[in-house]
Design an enzyme around this catalytic site. Sequence first.
Site, PDB file in Angstrom:
ATOM      1  CD  GLU A   1       4.577  -5.922   2.143  1.00  0.00           C
ATOM      2  OE1 GLU A   1       3.490  -5.351   1.906  1.00  0.00           O
ATOM      3  OE2 GLU A   1       4.936  -6.247   3.288  1.00  0.00           O
TER       4      GLU A   1
ATOM      5  CD  GLU B   1       2.569  -2.366   7.523  1.00  0.00           C
ATOM      6  OE1 GLU B   1       1.507  -2.188   8.157  1.00  0.00           O
ATOM      7  OE2 GLU B   1       2.587  -2.748   6.339  1.00  0.00           O
TER       8      GLU B   1
END
Length: 371
Positions: free
Chosen positions: A280, A176
């Site tokens: 995820e 991220e």
Amino acid sequence: MMNMENVKLRMEASSPKLLPCEKSLAMKSFFILFLLSFSTFLQAQQIDSGEFLKQLVKYPLGASVNPRLLEENASYRALAGMEFTSVTAENHMKMALIHPEANRFDFAKGDEIVAFAKKNKSRVHGHTLVWHNQTAPWMKEFQGDQQAWENLLKQHIQTIVKHYQGQIAGWDVVNEAFLDDGSLRPSIWSDHIPDYLAKSFIWAHEADPKALLFYNDYGQDGKPKKMEAILNMVQDFKKRQIPIHGLGLQMHISIQSKNEEIKQVIEQSTATGLNIHFSEVDVAVNPKNNPDFIYDAFAQKAQSDKFLLLFTSFATIPAAQQYGITFWNVGDKDSWLRGYFKRPKEYPLLFDEAYQKKPVYVELYEGLKRK
């Protein structure tokens, strides 16, 4: 079997007076709900305990796991071993837990996850070496020049990767790093280490040349600037011969996510030629945190459609690039969405609170069998 006439009478007695057209619509909605639920019930009877979703796919099917639950909860442990062929540490390989003090690493819980995977002949995916979040307090308080910061991060990465060398197939090296507008996310790493993304991949590769190295991120669908930044990073890494082998698409999506935007991100990522990991996965059904939300057959059907979209889209990726699909934990009550967002009425996974297959599991299983 329920008596439909009695159900109808009870509904009429307990409901407010409706206009004829409203009454007709309400009854139609009820019967649709009943038929959807009953159809799923019949399908569930056809899936016995020896049939698993993992048997329908040729790539690893994984879940993130919590070592405390693996130890304390027999149902959780059994399901994680039976249903999945890959495991990821949900939290226990992140900086704050695995490197709590400057001169101390704590591999105990990570080692438990690796041992569980070995016992069940599952692959292990490492998550995550570098992230702006869940950093250790001592890292935030660290003082030093650029070289000191580089030494800190290099030691962190290489100590962990060497500890698990030969035991972990791939790593989310950086997690991220980009904002929605495509700019580099401010963090202690970007603030103190120029080109920290590339350096992190180089250091990880030095520590374990055989491990596959991934960049992992969320929300690329509907965020074209973020996706563009990721693709530009890949292109730059290839040009500079920085080792990168895969992209992790987290796929924290909801029933409101737009199918075309999801498919576009998958196509753009696949076009890089890198390994692709849906890393995820969960499908939120109550993204607006409605306290009165009911997980009814309509919500389940919308969720089933999204799960099937992810799996059928992944099947279009060339086999050599299919690293796998990983769900973010095992059962609904274990999902981060309930805790992080304080959203108790959320049901984002394939298994319920009792670790039983939900109707969405059955729908996905049957859908993949038909493909």
